[in-house]
Scaffold this motif. Structure first.
Motif, short mmCIF file in Angstrom:
data_model
loop_
_atom_site.label_atom_id
_atom_site.label_comp_id
_atom_site.label_asym_id
_atom_site.label_seq_id
_atom_site.Cartn_x
_atom_site.Cartn_y
_atom_site.Cartn_z
N ALA A 370 3.75 -4.41 -4.17
CA ALA A 370 2.47 -3.70 -4.56
C ALA A 370 2.45 -2.25 -3.62
O ALA A 370 1.97 -1.41 -4.00
CB ALA A 370 1.33 -4.44 -4.21
N HIS A 371 3.24 -2.46 -2.64
CA HIS A 371 3.38 -1.22 -1.60
C HIS A 371 4.58 -0.19 -1.98
O HIS A 371 4.63 0.65 -1.30
CB HIS A 371 3.08 -1.72 -0.32
CG HIS A 371 2.08 -2.70 0.16
ND1 HIS A 371 0.99 -2.32 0.21
CD2 HIS A 371 2.00 -4.05 -0.10
CE1 HIS A 371 0.18 -3.37 0.34
NE2 HIS A 371 0.89 -4.50 0.17
N THR A 372 5.46 -0.52 -2.70
CA THR A 372 6.43 0.00 -3.03
C THR A 372 6.90 0.40 -4.37
O THR A 372 6.28 1.42 -4.90
CB THR A 372 7.73 -0.53 -2.22
OG1 THR A 372 7.93 -2.00 -3.08
CG2 THR A 372 7.70 -0.79 -0.77
N TYR A 374 5.89 -0.76 -7.29
CA TYR A 374 4.82 -0.78 -8.24
C TYR A 374 3.43 0.09 -7.80
O TYR A 374 2.45 -0.05 -8.14
CB TYR A 374 4.23 -2.26 -8.67
CG TYR A 374 5.34 -2.69 -9.50
CD1 TYR A 374 5.37 -2.71 -10.79
CD2 TYR A 374 6.70 -3.44 -8.99
CE1 TYR A 374 6.21 -3.05 -11.61
CE2 TYR A 374 7.54 -3.89 -10.03
CZ TYR A 374 7.29 -3.84 -11.27
OH TYR A 374 8.29 -4.29 -12.00
N HIS A 375 3.49 0.86 -6.50
CA HIS A 375 2.67 1.41 -5.92
C HIS A 375 1.99 2.52 -6.88
O HIS A 375 0.62 2.71 -7.08
CB HIS A 375 2.82 2.15 -4.56
CG HIS A 375 1.93 2.81 -4.03
ND1 HIS A 375 0.76 2.36 -3.14
CD2 HIS A 375 1.72 4.04 -3.72
CE1 HIS A 375 0.00 3.34 -2.85
NE2 HIS A 375 0.63 4.51 -3.06
N GLU A 376 2.90 3.15 -7.43
CA GLU A 376 2.38 4.44 -8.23
C GLU A 376 1.41 3.99 -9.53
O GLU A 376 0.82 4.86 -9.67
CB GLU A 376 3.62 5.31 -8.51
CG GLU A 376 3.37 6.52 -9.13
CD GLU A 376 4.56 7.27 -9.72
OE1 GLU A 376 4.83 7.53 -10.92
OE2 GLU A 376 5.51 7.49 -8.59
N ARG A 382 -1.62 -2.66 -11.72
CA ARG A 382 -1.02 -3.97 -11.07
C ARG A 382 -1.52 -5.37 -11.48
O ARG A 382 -1.06 -6.30 -11.58
CB ARG A 382 -0.87 -3.79 -9.64
CG ARG A 382 0.11 -2.48 -9.15
CD ARG A 382 0.53 -2.71 -7.73
NE ARG A 382 -0.76 -2.45 -6.87
CZ ARG A 382 -1.01 -1.25 -6.31
NH1 ARG A 382 -0.51 -0.21 -6.81
NH2 ARG A 382 -2.34 -0.99 -5.78
N ASP A 389 -1.46 -8.16 -3.87
CA ASP A 389 -1.05 -7.26 -2.84
C ASP A 389 0.01 -7.79 -1.88
O ASP A 389 0.80 -7.26 -1.08
CB ASP A 389 -2.27 -6.82 -1.81
CG ASP A 389 -3.15 -5.70 -2.48
OD1 ASP A 389 -2.82 -4.80 -3.38
OD2 ASP A 389 -4.13 -5.41 -1.93
#
Length: 418
Positions: A370-372, A374-376, A382, A389
C-alpha cells in the motif's frame, strides 16, 4: 538434437531448444549477437524480409538471432505458434493493447491488476478506449460488462497482490462464443504451472523479468499467440500486415508497431540472460512453490497475522479452481498483520528475506504494497482491490525452508508490541 515430437518434458525441451536450429560453432547456448544491422547479398532478399514475405533480420530494433532464440523458447513453453519479445512485460502489454485496440473500442479487464497495468489501462481511457474493470473471478461479471464495441478481455491468472484467481475457463468460453480477443497474463503462474491455451486464450503475456528469467538480472517481456483466434475477424489489423498467413497477422503488427514504431526493443544481453535463466524454471518453481505453501500454512496459524492470501490454502475463495487449473499455487503470497503489529518494524527485522519490489527472484522478497507499488492508485482503488495498509506481499524464493520460517518467526516476535 531434440526432435519436435511433443514427447520431451518441459525442462528437456527448454534446455535443448537452441539446438533445434542452426547454432554457431556447436555452442550450447545461442551466442549474444550485438549487431544492429544485417547485410544481404541480394537486395531482393532484404526487401522480402522487410515486407514479411521471408523470415530474417532487418534491423536490431525488431529483433536479432539471440532474441529470436528466446522467442522460440517462450513459444515452446506456452505451446503457442509464435512469440514477440519486448524490453519489459509492460512494453508487451502496451504494444498489444495499442496495436489491437483503437479509439471507440471497449476492453473488459479484471479489476485485480498489477499496479502498472492498472495505470496503463487508465492511459488507454485517456486515448478514448473504453475500459471496464470487473471482478473476473466470476464470468458473469464479464458477461454483464459486454457491449457491442467490446473487442478484448484481459485477465491475470493469479492477481497481484491478493491472489484472486480469475474464472479462466469460463471467460475463455465466453470470449470464444462472442469472437473476443482473450488476453491472459501468465506471469505469476508461468507456463510451467499453467498453459492459458488450455482455456482458449488468444494471446499470452509474460513478464520474463519475473519467474522465467528468475535471477533478477534482466528485464524482458513477451506476447505469445496461441493460434486459436481467427485474425481475419479483427477489424484493427492494418491491410499492409495481411500479406502472409492470417495466423501471423496480429504478432506481425504487434512486432512492427511495438518494436519498430515505439522502440520497446529487448537488448541481446538481456535476451541471453533470460534464455539461460529459463532453463531452470521448473526446478525453481517447484522449490519456491513448496516454500510458499509452507509459509502460507505458517502464517495462517500465527496469532499476529490477520489474514493470509494464498490460493494453496483451502479457505482461499478460489482454492479449488486453482487446484484444478494449476500444477502448483505459485510463490506469491500476501499477509495482513494484525492491528498493533508495526508492519515496517516487521519488515525491518527480516534478515533472510529482502525488502524489495521485484517478483520471481531466487531470493525471498518482501514489500509493504500500500505504501509502495500500489500507493499511486489511491486509497479508494486499493480498497476495491482488497489492499489494506498493513498488507505485506512476499515473493518466496528457493532458500532452505527452515531458514525462512525462522526468519519470519523472529521478525514477527521482534515487531510484537508485547
Amino acid at each position: 538434437m531434440i526432435e519436435k515430437t511433443g514427447k520431451a518434458g518441459f525442462t528437456t525441451t527448454i534446455l535443448h531448444s537452441d539446438r533445434n536450429k542452426s547454432i554457431e560453432h556447436g555452442a550450447l547456448h545461442k551466442p549474444v549477437h550485438h549487431s544492429v544491422a544485417f547485410g544481404y547479398p541480394d537486395a531482393r532478399d532484404l526487401a522480402a524480409v522487410f515486407q514479411g514475405k521471408e523470415k530474417g533480420f532487418a534491423y536490431g530494433r525488431q529483433g536479432n538471432p539471440t532474441i529470436a532464440a528466446l522467442e522460440d523458447k517462450v513459444t515452446q513453453m506456452e505451446t503457442g505458434i509464435e512469440s514477440v519479445c519486448f524490453s519489459t512485460g509492460m512494453a508487451a502489454i502496451a504494444a498489444t493493447m495499442t496495436t489491437l485496440l483503437r479509439a471507440g473500442d471497449h476492453l473488459v479487464s479484471s479489476s485485480y491488476l498489477f499496479g502498472n497495468t492498472d495505470s496503463f489501462f487508465k492511459t488507454l481511457i485517456s486515448l478514448s478506449i473504453e475500459v471496464s474493470f470487473v471482478d473476473a473471478t466470476e464470468v458473469e461479471n464479464i458477461r454483464a460488462a459486454y457491449k457491442p464495441n467490446t473487442r478484448a478481455v484481459f485477465v491475470e491468472t493469479i492477481a497481484n497482490p491478493c491472489t484472486q484467481v480469475s474464472d479462466l475457463a469460463g471467460i475463455g468460453d465466453f470470449c470464444e462464443q462472442n469472437g473476443l480477443i482473450y488476453i491472459v497474463d501468465n506471469t505469476l503462474t508461468t507456463p510451467y504451472l499453467f498453459l492459458p491455451v488450455k482455456v482458449k486464450a488468444s494471446l499470452v503475456i509474460n513478464s520474463l523479468t519475473k519467474y522465467i528469467g528468475g535471477h533478477g538480472n534482466a528485464l524482458g517481456g513477451a506476447v505469445t499467440d496461441c493460434g486459436l483466434f481467427d485474425w481475419t475477424r479483427c477489424e484493427n489489423i492494418h491491410q499492409i500486415y495481411k500479406t502472409a498467413d492470417p495466423a501471423s497477422w496480429a504478432l506481425r503488427q504487434i512486432r512492427k508497431k511495438g518494436l519498430r514504431d515505439a522502440g520497446a526493443a529487448l537488448s541481446p544481453e538481456s535476451a541471453h540472460l533470460l534464455a539461460v535463466g529459463s532453463e531452470t524454471l521448473a526446478l525453481r518453481m517447484t522449490r519456491s512453490c513448496a516454500n510458499a505453501l509452507a509459509l502460507a500454512n505458517f502464517f495462517d496459524s500465527h496469532p499476529d497475522i490477520n489474514q493470509v492470501f494464498y490460493p494453496g490454502l483451502i479457505r482461499h475463495p478460489q482454492h479449488w479452481r486453482a487446484k484444478n487449473l494449476f500444477r502448483a499455487y505459485s510463490s506469491i503470497l500476501s499477509v495482513e498483520v494484525k492491528p498493533g503489529i508495526n508492519y515496517f518494524d516487521f519488515l525491518n527485522a527480516l534478515n533472510v528475506a529482502v525488502i524489495s519490489s521485484n517478483l520471481g527472484d531466487n531470493r525471498t522478497l518482501a514489500i509493504p504494497v500500500a505504501h509502495t507499488i500500489y500507493h499511486e492508485m489511491g486509497a479508494r482503488r486499493r480498497a476495491d482491490m482488497g489492499i489494506a495498509d498493513g498488507l505485506v506481499r512476499l515473493s518466496v524464493g528457493i532458500e532452505d525452508q527452515p531458514d525462512l520460517i525462522d526468519d519470519f518467526t523472529r521478525a514477527l516476535a521482534q515487531a510484537h508490541p508485547g
